[in-house]
Design an enzyme around this catalytic site. Sequence first.
Site, PDB file in Angstrom:
ATOM      1  CB  SER A 138      -0.956  -0.115   1.060  1.00 21.54           C
ATOM      2  OG  SER A 138      -1.703  -1.203   1.320  1.00 21.54           O
ATOM      3  CB  THR A 166      -0.241  -9.534 -12.745  1.00 20.99           C
ATOM      4  OG1 THR A 166      -0.794  -9.536 -11.576  1.00 20.99           O
ATOM      5  CG2 THR A 166      -1.020 -10.259 -13.718  1.00 20.99           C
ATOM      6  CD  GLN A 301     -41.611 -11.954   1.363  1.00 20.73           C
ATOM      7  OE1 GLN A 301     -41.075 -11.640   2.377  1.00 20.73           O
ATOM      8  NE2 GLN A 301     -42.602 -11.657   0.860  1.00 20.73           N
ATOM      9  CD  GLN A 359     -25.941 -19.328   3.343  1.00 21.16           C
ATOM     10  OE1 GLN A 359     -24.746 -19.294   3.661  1.00 21.16           O
ATOM     11  NE2 GLN A 359     -26.565 -20.125   4.266  1.00 21.16           N
ATOM     12  CB  ILE A 360     -28.400 -18.833  -3.212  1.00 21.77           C
ATOM     13  CG1 ILE A 360     -28.877 -17.544  -2.846  1.00 21.77           C
ATOM     14  CG2 ILE A 360     -29.530 -19.493  -4.376  1.00 21.77           C
ATOM     15  CD1 ILE A 360     -29.091 -16.369  -3.654  1.00 21.77           C
ATOM     16  CD  GLU A 386      -4.689  -2.015 -10.973  1.00 20.40           C
ATOM     17  OE1 GLU A 386      -4.964  -0.660 -10.776  1.00 20.40           O
ATOM     18  OE2 GLU A 386      -4.194  -2.638 -11.646  1.00 20.40           O
ATOM     19  CB  THR A 388      -6.435  -2.589   0.268  1.00 22.19           C
ATOM     20  OG1 THR A 388      -5.935  -1.298   1.166  1.00 22.19           O
ATOM     21  CG2 THR A 388      -4.988  -3.520   0.240  1.00 22.19           C
TER      22      THR A 388
HETATM   23  C1  LIG Z   1      -2.648 -11.585  -7.164  1.00 17.94           C
HETATM   24  C2  LIG Z   1      -2.079 -10.427  -6.797  1.00 17.94           C
HETATM   25  C3  LIG Z   1      -1.607  -9.632  -8.155  1.00 17.94           C
HETATM   26  C4  LIG Z   1      -0.866  -8.425  -7.916  1.00 17.94           C
HETATM   27  N1  LIG Z   1      -0.506  -8.009  -9.179  1.00 17.94           N
HETATM   28  C5  LIG Z   1       0.298  -6.795  -9.130  1.00 17.94           C
HETATM   29  C6  LIG Z   1       1.123  -6.428 -10.144  1.00 17.94           C
HETATM   30  O1  LIG Z   1       1.023  -6.930 -11.131  1.00 17.94           O
HETATM   31  N2  LIG Z   1       1.768  -5.492 -10.014  1.00 17.94           N
HETATM   32  C7  LIG Z   1       2.358  -4.951  -8.876  1.00 17.94           C
HETATM   33  O2  LIG Z   1       3.009  -3.817  -8.634  1.00 17.94           O
HETATM   34  N3  LIG Z   1       1.412  -5.346  -7.391  1.00 17.94           N
HETATM   35  C8  LIG Z   1       0.701  -6.083  -7.744  1.00 17.94           C
HETATM   36  N4  LIG Z   1      -0.049  -6.883  -6.640  1.00 17.94           N
HETATM   37  C9  LIG Z   1       0.297  -6.179  -5.362  1.00 17.94           C
HETATM   38  C10 LIG Z   1      -0.981  -5.445  -4.891  1.00 17.94           C
HETATM   39  O3  LIG Z   1      -1.211  -4.144  -5.245  1.00 17.94           O
HETATM   40  C11 LIG Z   1      -0.715  -5.419  -3.335  1.00 17.94           C
HETATM   41  O4  LIG Z   1      -0.906  -6.659  -2.539  1.00 17.94           O
HETATM   42  C12 LIG Z   1      -1.565  -4.356  -2.428  1.00 17.94           C
HETATM   43  O5  LIG Z   1      -1.274  -2.983  -3.047  1.00 17.94           O
HETATM   44  C13 LIG Z   1      -1.546  -4.477  -1.030  1.00 17.94           C
HETATM   45  O6  LIG Z   1      -0.119  -4.467  -0.542  1.00 17.94           O
HETATM   46  P1  LIG Z   1       0.240  -5.498   0.498  1.00 17.94           P
HETATM   47  O7  LIG Z   1      -0.081  -6.695  -0.101  1.00 17.94           O
HETATM   48  O8  LIG Z   1       1.784  -5.101   0.588  1.00 17.94           O
HETATM   49  O9  LIG Z   1      -0.491  -5.118   1.698  1.00 17.94           O
HETATM   50  P2  LIG Z   1      -0.249  -4.291   3.049  1.00 17.94           P
HETATM   51  O10 LIG Z   1       0.123  -2.743   2.336  1.00 17.94           O
HETATM   52  O11 LIG Z   1       0.614  -4.631   3.979  1.00 17.94           O
HETATM   53  O12 LIG Z   1      -1.695  -3.894   3.716  1.00 17.94           O
HETATM   54  C14 LIG Z   1      -2.199  -4.992   4.742  1.00 17.94           C
HETATM   55  C15 LIG Z   1      -3.440  -4.410   5.189  1.00 17.94           C
HETATM   56  O13 LIG Z   1      -3.175  -3.108   6.048  1.00 17.94           O
HETATM   57  C16 LIG Z   1      -4.127  -2.372   5.428  1.00 17.94           C
HETATM   58  N5  LIG Z   1      -3.263  -0.652   5.226  1.00 17.94           N
HETATM   59  C17 LIG Z   1      -2.104  -0.478   4.969  1.00 17.94           C
HETATM   60  N6  LIG Z   1      -1.914   0.955   5.101  1.00 17.94           N
HETATM   61  C18 LIG Z   1      -2.978   1.317   5.699  1.00 17.94           C
HETATM   62  C19 LIG Z   1      -3.483   2.690   6.049  1.00 17.94           C
HETATM   63  N7  LIG Z   1      -2.705   3.540   5.983  1.00 17.94           N
HETATM   64  N8  LIG Z   1      -4.757   2.858   6.391  1.00 17.94           N
HETATM   65  C20 LIG Z   1      -5.455   1.618   6.683  1.00 17.94           C
HETATM   66  N9  LIG Z   1      -4.833   0.473   6.357  1.00 17.94           N
HETATM   67  C21 LIG Z   1      -4.011   0.299   5.867  1.00 17.94           C
HETATM   68  C22 LIG Z   1      -4.409  -2.671   4.080  1.00 17.94           C
HETATM   69  O14 LIG Z   1      -5.469  -2.076   3.484  1.00 17.94           O
HETATM   70  C23 LIG Z   1      -4.388  -4.270   4.037  1.00 17.94           C
HETATM   71  O15 LIG Z   1      -5.675  -4.623   4.623  1.00 17.94           O
HETATM   72  C24 LIG Z   1      -0.786  -8.149  -6.790  1.00 17.94           C
HETATM   73  C25 LIG Z   1      -1.203  -8.583  -5.459  1.00 17.94           C
HETATM   74  C26 LIG Z   1      -1.788  -9.639  -5.654  1.00 17.94           C
HETATM   75  C27 LIG Z   1      -2.181 -10.531  -4.586  1.00 17.94           C
END
Ligand SMILES: Cc1cc2nc3c(=O)[nH]c(=O)nc-3n(C[C@H](O)[C@H](O)[C@H](O)COP(=O)(O)OP(=O)(O)OC[C@H]3O[C@@H](n4cnc5c(N)ncnc54)[C@H](O)[C@@H]3O)c2cc1C
Length: 406
Positions: A138, A166, A301, A359-360, A386, A388
């Site tokens: 992030s 990816t 329902q 569930q359904i 892209e 979170t």
């Molecule tokens: C299948 C897959 C494909 C991907 N493809 C690409 C790609 O092609 N190129 C590329 O560059 N990246 C890619 N990514 C990376 C993806 O963009 C990151 O996983 C994503 O940005 C989150 O980063 P992180 O996994 O390090 O989680 P972290 O940043 O470690 O976050 C962990 C948790 O903390 C929360 N968090 C972090 N900071 C804050 C904040 N300031 N406030 C509140 N909550 C916060 C997050 O929302 C999350 O819930 C891919 C990831 C996956 C899993």
Amino acid sequence: MSETGFCPELSDDVREVRDWVHEFARTVVRPAGAEWDEREETPWPVIQEAAKIGLYSLDFFAQQWFEPSGLGLIVAFEELFWGDAGIGLSIVGTGLAAAALSASGTPEQIGQWLPQMFGTPDDVKLGAFCASEPDAGSDVGAIRTRAVYDEASGDWILNGVKTWATNGGIADVHVVVASVDPSLGTRGQASFVVPPGTPGLSMGQKFKKHGIRASHTAEVVLDNVRLPGSCLLGGKEKLDARLARVRQGGRSGEQAALRTFETTRPSVAAMAVGIARAAFEYARDYAREREQFGRKIGENQAIAFLLADMATRVDVARLMTWRAAWMARNGRTFDQAEGSMCKLVAGETAVWVTEQAIQILGGAGYTREHPVERFHRDAKIYTIFEGTSEIQRLIIGRAVTGLPVR
Ligand SMILES: Cc1cc2nc3c(=O)[nH]c(=O)nc-3n(C[C@H](O)[C@H](O)[C@H](O)COP(=O)(O)OP(=O)(O)OC[C@H]3O[C@@H](n4cnc5c(N)ncnc54)[C@H](O)[C@@H]3O)c2cc1C
């Protein structure tokens, strides 16, 4: 620039694209979904079929990117991901690298590298966009991969480890975000093209995942990767001028990784809408057939209301996605973070709708006899990559309050 305003009525051209992609998704992608999910491998034969009909091609992406309503690529992605998300991402994953190149590259760089990302129907190639790192997900400002300029040769030397990429390591062209001046955070970063076969770039660990398992996700290791000056996207003069502005305390609109994600959010949202719609339709059809207590389960329902909410939420997500795509295409700024809004709503809708679909279907939904458990696993990535859901809320929160929300 459109003078007509946003209109959710599709043009004949866009409708034609939608129906064409739907047919490919229905006849080729959906039937192959379960197999490639189990194999956890890039579905090369399906990508090749997509290339043969012109769906996986630079021409198709370019034409739809410039389609005047902004909805061409959006409807195509919804249909493809309605077919299967893992295969869908294998087919459109190159698009993220293409968007990064188009966002920062000069016309010459775009002309040189875009065709090499797609290849030809007989020799299909892939692109990968590498921003994320083990300690910079992030927080893209924490990117540690360094790009150091060698004055003597005019080359750049890249060192670092990228993760979650990816198509990482299996792509022919990699677009890598690196730090030129770490003290400047995202403003000290630049994007580089790493041409096919460049020594020093290798694939690290390939990840085994919860969903979108047909899509290849891996680490990319950069070990003294030497690139000619022409591989710096936008060129050195522009970079030097920007860094000078930033160092003098001026603002700079150029934040390589962030800019790429902003432009691609509506298309990512459209993928999630496709998964959600697939799950809704499957559950609706099941509820019309399955009988318990002597009546169709859909006559309760409890089930019909659930289906009503699922259909409504899919439409909400789609309309928000179309609005953001239209705004982006027609030069409107996302003042209320409308791009993030659509990604947030579509991602969370896909997770919720796919869970309700299980569930359904009851016990049947929990098994691999039906695709809804796969839809649910596939949907979950849309609240993570892209940006979170938390990061989307952060962006929207800042936009709507004007406060430096953290
Ligand atoms: C299948 C897959 C494909 C991907 N493809 C690409 C790609 O092609 N190129 C590329 O560059 N990246 C890619 N990514 C990376 C993806 O963009 C990151 O996983 C994503 O940005 C989150 O980063 P992180 O996994 O390090 O989680 P972290 O940043 O470690 O976050 C962990 C948790 O903390 C929360 N968090 C972090 N900071 C804050 C904040 N300031 N406030 C509140 N909550 C916060 C997050 O929302 C999350 O819930 C891919 C990831 C996956 C899993």
